[in-house]
Design a protein around this motif. Structure first.
Motif: not given
Length: 150
Positions: A24-40
């Motif tokens: 879950s951490a790897y996927t979250l970090l990857s998503r935030i990196r690719t998409a940019g900053m994100m809210s909950i």
């Protein structure tokens, strides 16, 4: 398990056992990196998960110093998550380990076989995303070449 779909299900389940970092951490970090900053809320929409589940996962990222919560630079009410320098390094290190592992596994494959496998995985994932109504941003092909991925 004689149907191809049964074999695919089993083999994709087995893929999950090879993760070094909490998935879950790897996927979250990857998503935030690719998409940019994100809210909950944006993460909840992107992953199809409830806010309480994401709060647990993002709390771990914050606690480990891999992400931080900042005010929305666009002036929105919701605070956004972004990767810290430590989070960027950690994600880079884990991705490098994953790529090295894949290169070992695929060492006896031809470049054409590797490319075909990558294309099938990409097609499979985009079809899952289409059916689920949630697409996943992908890095542009130039950045994939720079990172040394096959």
């Amino acid at each position: 398990m004689d149907k191809p779909t049964h074999l695919i299900e089993y083999e994709t389940m087995l893929l999950g056992r090879h993760r070094h970092l909490d998935r879950s951490a790897y996927t979250l970090l990857s998503r935030i990196r690719t998409a940019g900053m994100m809210s909950i809320g944006q993460l909840s929409e992107a992953f199809g998960l409830d806010v309480s589940t994401l709060n647990r996962h993002t709390s771990a990222l914050l606690r480990d110093g891999l992400a931080e919560r900042i005010a929305d630079p666009d002036g929105g009410i919701a605070r956004k998550f972004r990767l810290t320098e430590a989070g960027e390094r950690y994600l880079d290190d884990e991705r490098t380990k994953n790529i090295r592992g894949l290169e070992k596994v695929l060492a006896d494959w031809t470049p054409e076989e590797v490319a075909e496998f990558a294309a099938f995985l990409g097609r499979f994932n985009t079809d899952v995303e289409r059916l689920g109504g949630r697409s996943w941003p992908r890095p542009d092909p130039a950045s994939r070449q720079e990172s040394g991925t096959r």
